[in-house]
Design a protein around this motif. Sequence first.
Motif, PDB file in Angstrom:
ATOM      1  N   VAL A  36      11.338   8.809   5.200  1.00 35.05           N
ATOM      2  CA  VAL A  36      12.045   7.733   4.523  1.00 35.05           C
ATOM      3  C   VAL A  36      11.149   7.167   3.427  1.00 35.05           C
ATOM      4  CG1 VAL A  36      13.500   7.097   6.481  1.00 35.05           C
ATOM      5  CG2 VAL A  36      11.276   6.038   6.228  1.00 35.05           C
ATOM      6  N   LEU A  37      11.764   6.638   2.382  1.00 35.81           N
ATOM      7  CA  LEU A  37      11.041   6.034   1.271  1.00 35.81           C
ATOM      8  C   LEU A  37      10.974   4.536   1.530  1.00 35.81           C
ATOM      9  CD1 LEU A  37       9.849   7.151  -1.353  1.00 35.81           C
ATOM     10  CD2 LEU A  37      11.952   6.488  -2.500  1.00 35.81           C
ATOM     11  N   VAL A  38       9.766   3.978   1.543  1.00 38.17           N
ATOM     12  CA  VAL A  38       9.606   2.547   1.805  1.00 38.17           C
ATOM     13  C   VAL A  38       8.795   1.903   0.689  1.00 38.17           C
ATOM     14  CG1 VAL A  38       9.726   2.803   4.311  1.00 38.17           C
ATOM     15  CG2 VAL A  38       7.513   2.875   3.183  1.00 38.17           C
ATOM     16  N   PRO A  39       9.068   0.618   0.429  1.00 36.85           N
ATOM     17  CA  PRO A  39       8.222  -0.089  -0.538  1.00 36.85           C
ATOM     18  C   PRO A  39       6.785  -0.075  -0.049  1.00 36.85           C
ATOM     19  CG  PRO A  39      10.162  -1.384   0.039  1.00 36.85           C
ATOM     20  CD  PRO A  39      10.111  -0.213   0.973  1.00 36.85           C
ATOM     21  N   LEU A  40       5.857   0.110  -0.965  1.00 40.52           N
ATOM     22  CA  LEU A  40       4.461   0.245  -0.581  1.00 40.52           C
ATOM     23  C   LEU A  40       3.935  -0.984   0.125  1.00 40.52           C
ATOM     24  CD1 LEU A  40       2.832   2.663  -0.722  1.00 40.52           C
ATOM     25  CD2 LEU A  40       1.865   1.922  -2.849  1.00 40.52           C
ATOM     26  N   HIS A  41       4.467  -2.165  -0.190  1.00 43.80           N
ATOM     27  CA  HIS A  41       3.965  -3.354   0.492  1.00 43.80           C
ATOM     28  C   HIS A  41       4.294  -3.323   1.985  1.00 43.80           C
ATOM     29  CE1 HIS A  41       8.076  -4.673  -0.519  1.00 43.80           C
ATOM     30  NE2 HIS A  41       7.988  -5.374   0.589  1.00 43.80           N
ATOM     31  N   ASP A  42       5.248  -2.493   2.406  1.00 42.73           N
ATOM     32  CA  ASP A  42       5.566  -2.337   3.828  1.00 42.73           C
ATOM     33  C   ASP A  42       4.806  -1.178   4.471  1.00 42.73           C
ATOM     34  OD1 ASP A  42       7.425  -4.346   3.575  1.00 42.73           O
ATOM     35  OD2 ASP A  42       9.132  -2.993   3.369  1.00 42.73           O
ATOM     36  N   THR A  43       4.083  -0.400   3.674  1.00 38.08           N
ATOM     37  CA  THR A  43       3.488   0.835   4.166  1.00 38.08           C
ATOM     38  C   THR A  43       2.512   0.630   5.303  1.00 38.08           C
ATOM     39  OG1 THR A  43       3.735   1.830   2.004  1.00 38.08           O
ATOM     40  CG2 THR A  43       2.216   2.902   3.506  1.00 38.08           C
ATOM     41  N   LEU A  83      -4.588  -2.899  -1.275  1.00 41.75           N
ATOM     42  CA  LEU A  83      -5.848  -2.713  -0.554  1.00 41.75           C
ATOM     43  C   LEU A  83      -6.057  -3.848   0.450  1.00 41.75           C
ATOM     44  CD1 LEU A  83      -9.271  -1.683  -1.996  1.00 41.75           C
ATOM     45  CD2 LEU A  83      -9.092  -3.686  -0.563  1.00 41.75           C
ATOM     46  N   LYS A  84      -5.873  -5.076  -0.009  1.00 35.26           N
ATOM     47  CA  LYS A  84      -6.082  -6.228   0.869  1.00 35.26           C
ATOM     48  C   LYS A  84      -5.066  -6.261   2.011  1.00 35.26           C
ATOM     49  CE  LYS A  84      -8.544  -9.194  -2.363  1.00 35.26           C
ATOM     50  NZ  LYS A  84      -8.555 -10.485  -3.069  1.00 35.26           N
ATOM     51  N   GLU A  85      -3.840  -5.872   1.718  1.00 34.34           N
ATOM     52  CA  GLU A  85      -2.814  -5.836   2.763  1.00 34.34           C
ATOM     53  C   GLU A  85      -3.153  -4.797   3.828  1.00 34.34           C
ATOM     54  OE1 GLU A  85       1.916  -4.992   3.302  1.00 34.34           O
ATOM     55  OE2 GLU A  85       1.183  -5.740   1.392  1.00 34.34           O
ATOM     56  N   LYS A  87      -6.123  -3.825   4.674  1.00 34.54           N
ATOM     57  CA  LYS A  87      -7.226  -4.408   5.457  1.00 34.54           C
ATOM     58  C   LYS A  87      -6.683  -5.409   6.475  1.00 34.54           C
ATOM     59  CE  LYS A  87     -11.363  -4.185   5.706  1.00 34.54           C
ATOM     60  NZ  LYS A  87     -11.973  -3.311   6.705  1.00 34.54           N
ATOM     61  N   ARG A  88      -5.785  -6.303   6.015  1.00 37.84           N
ATOM     62  CA  ARG A  88      -5.200  -7.313   6.912  1.00 37.84           C
ATOM     63  C   ARG A  88      -4.426  -6.664   8.050  1.00 37.84           C
ATOM     64  NH1 ARG A  88      -4.331 -10.126   2.226  1.00 37.84           N
ATOM     65  NH2 ARG A  88      -2.210  -9.361   2.007  1.00 37.84           N
ATOM     66  N   ALA A  89      -3.804  -5.505   7.766  1.00 34.47           N
ATOM     67  CA  ALA A  89      -3.009  -4.807   8.784  1.00 34.47           C
ATOM     68  C   ALA A  89      -3.894  -4.060   9.782  1.00 34.47           C
ATOM     69  CB  ALA A  89      -2.037  -3.846   8.111  1.00 34.47           C
ATOM     70  N   GLY A  90      -5.209  -4.062   9.547  1.00 35.36           N
ATOM     71  CA  GLY A  90      -6.122  -3.428  10.490  1.00 35.36           C
ATOM     72  C   GLY A  90      -6.493  -1.995  10.154  1.00 35.36           C
ATOM     73  N   CYS A  91      -6.093  -1.531   8.981  1.00 31.06           N
ATOM     74  CA  CYS A  91      -6.452  -0.173   8.564  1.00 31.06           C
ATOM     75  C   CYS A  91      -7.907  -0.154   8.095  1.00 31.06           C
ATOM     76  CB  CYS A  91      -5.566   0.287   7.412  1.00 31.06           C
ATOM     77  SG  CYS A  91      -3.826   0.428   7.841  1.00 31.06           S
ATOM     78  N   GLU A  92      -8.541   1.001   8.216  1.00 28.49           N
ATOM     79  CA  GLU A  92      -9.824   1.206   7.559  1.00 28.49           C
ATOM     80  C   GLU A  92      -9.520   1.492   6.100  1.00 28.49           C
ATOM     81  OE1 GLU A  92     -13.115   2.937  10.553  1.00 28.49           O
ATOM     82  OE2 GLU A  92     -11.679   4.394   9.802  1.00 28.49           O
ATOM     83  N   VAL A  93     -10.299   0.898   5.205  1.00 23.65           N
ATOM     84  CA  VAL A  93     -10.073   1.066   3.770  1.00 23.65           C
ATOM     85  C   VAL A  93     -11.363   1.579   3.143  1.00 23.65           C
ATOM     86  CG1 VAL A  93      -9.582  -0.138   1.609  1.00 23.65           C
ATOM     87  CG2 VAL A  93      -8.296  -0.712   3.673  1.00 23.65           C
ATOM     88  N   PHE A  94     -11.216   2.652   2.355  1.00 23.33           N
ATOM     89  CA  PHE A  94     -12.361   3.254   1.678  1.00 23.33           C
ATOM     90  C   PHE A  94     -12.067   3.387   0.196  1.00 23.33           C
ATOM     91  CE2 PHE A  94     -12.285   5.009   5.984  1.00 23.33           C
ATOM     92  CZ  PHE A  94     -13.566   4.709   6.415  1.00 23.33           C
ATOM     93  N   ILE A  95     -13.094   3.199  -0.619  1.00 24.63           N
ATOM     94  CA  ILE A  95     -13.016   3.532  -2.041  1.00 24.63           C
ATOM     95  C   ILE A  95     -13.673   4.894  -2.186  1.00 24.63           C
ATOM     96  CG2 ILE A  95     -13.848   2.968  -4.362  1.00 24.63           C
ATOM     97  CD1 ILE A  95     -13.662  -0.006  -3.552  1.00 24.63           C
ATOM     98  N   VAL A  96     -12.950   5.825  -2.799  1.00 26.11           N
ATOM     99  CA  VAL A  96     -13.461   7.179  -3.033  1.00 26.11           C
ATOM    100  C   VAL A  96     -13.369   7.421  -4.535  1.00 26.11           C
ATOM    101  CG1 VAL A  96     -13.260   9.620  -2.485  1.00 26.11           C
ATOM    102  CG2 VAL A  96     -12.671   7.908  -0.750  1.00 26.11           C
ATOM    103  N   THR A  97     -14.515   7.556  -5.174  1.00 19.85           N
ATOM    104  CA  THR A  97     -14.557   7.688  -6.627  1.00 19.85           C
ATOM    105  C   THR A  97     -15.277   8.963  -7.039  1.00 19.85           C
ATOM    106  OG1 THR A  97     -15.352   6.642  -8.679  1.00 19.85           O
ATOM    107  CG2 THR A  97     -16.644   6.212  -6.693  1.00 19.85           C
ATOM    108  N   GLY A 150     -14.248 -10.349  -4.234  1.00 21.86           N
ATOM    109  CA  GLY A 150     -14.270 -10.728  -2.822  1.00 21.86           C
ATOM    110  C   GLY A 150     -13.658  -9.666  -1.927  1.00 21.86           C
ATOM    111  N   VAL A 151     -13.870  -8.413  -2.286  1.00 23.99           N
ATOM    112  CA  VAL A 151     -13.278  -7.282  -1.562  1.00 23.99           C
ATOM    113  C   VAL A 151     -14.283  -6.719  -0.559  1.00 23.99           C
ATOM    114  CG1 VAL A 151     -12.457  -4.898  -1.827  1.00 23.99           C
ATOM    115  CG2 VAL A 151     -11.739  -6.655  -3.444  1.00 23.99           C
ATOM    116  N   GLU A 152     -13.807  -6.497   0.653  1.00 20.46           N
ATOM    117  CA  GLU A 152     -14.615  -5.816   1.664  1.00 20.46           C
ATOM    118  C   GLU A 152     -13.898  -4.534   2.053  1.00 20.46           C
ATOM    119  OE1 GLU A 152     -15.905  -8.140   4.990  1.00 20.46           O
ATOM    120  OE2 GLU A 152     -16.202  -9.912   3.737  1.00 20.46           O
ATOM    121  N   VAL A 153     -14.639  -3.431   2.027  1.00 21.20           N
ATOM    122  CA  VAL A 153     -14.079  -2.150   2.451  1.00 21.20           C
ATOM    123  C   VAL A 153     -14.992  -1.559   3.520  1.00 21.20           C
ATOM    124  CG1 VAL A 153     -12.910  -1.703   0.249  1.00 21.20           C
ATOM    125  CG2 VAL A 153     -15.233  -0.854   0.595  1.00 21.20           C
ATOM    126  N   ASP A 154     -14.515  -0.510   4.153  1.00 19.76           N
ATOM    127  CA  ASP A 154     -15.283   0.127   5.226  1.00 19.76           C
ATOM    128  C   ASP A 154     -16.266   1.163   4.708  1.00 19.76           C
ATOM    129  OD1 ASP A 154     -14.037  -1.086   7.727  1.00 19.76           O
ATOM    130  OD2 ASP A 154     -12.285  -0.467   6.570  1.00 19.76           O
TER     131      ASP A 154
END
Length: 166
Positions: free
Chosen positions: A16-23, A79-81, A83-93, A117-121
């Motif tokens: 299903v296609l969902v708005p990203l803010h719900d992802t 990204l912040k959402e 994190k708030r949802a409990g996902c691990e978040v990584f920046i890969v560059t 003020g961003v914190e990532v894993d």
Amino acid sequence: MGLKTEIYDAKLKQKVLVPLHDTAVCLRTCGPVAPPKKDRGLFPLAITFDFDHTLIEYAYDDEYGFVHVGTNQEILAHLKEAKRAGCEVFIVTARRKGEEKNRPFSVSVKDWMHQEGVEVDGVYFTEGGLKAQTLLELGSILHYDDDPEEIYAAEHAGIPTVFVEA
């Protein structure tokens, strides 16, 4: 225009296609389109973000080329959402770590994280190489990027993506 992504809804037994803010919430309950390659247990899920032209924005200057002009607030909110949802978040560059301080018209990842003020894993530098292998090793279940080649490589590796128009 809201960004959307495909997820697998276990109840409907279809994509299903969902708005990203719900992802982030949907992924916790429905699961990703493709299971992560790394066994992470049930939680947390990993979501990865490219840096240049995805989290930060550039504009072209006739004298200096591309110059950093700010943060992509829409992607930062995702990204912040996550994190708030409990996902691990990584920046890969694809940046080269040794050249972080030698970018006169940009900002280092570390400085940007401090400013916003961003914190990532974790932050991973692929040293100019494609990111797909790193994404697999991190167990990414969703990757944001502006580069069509990176999008193709990630999807070819089974990782759902969000194309961010630069």
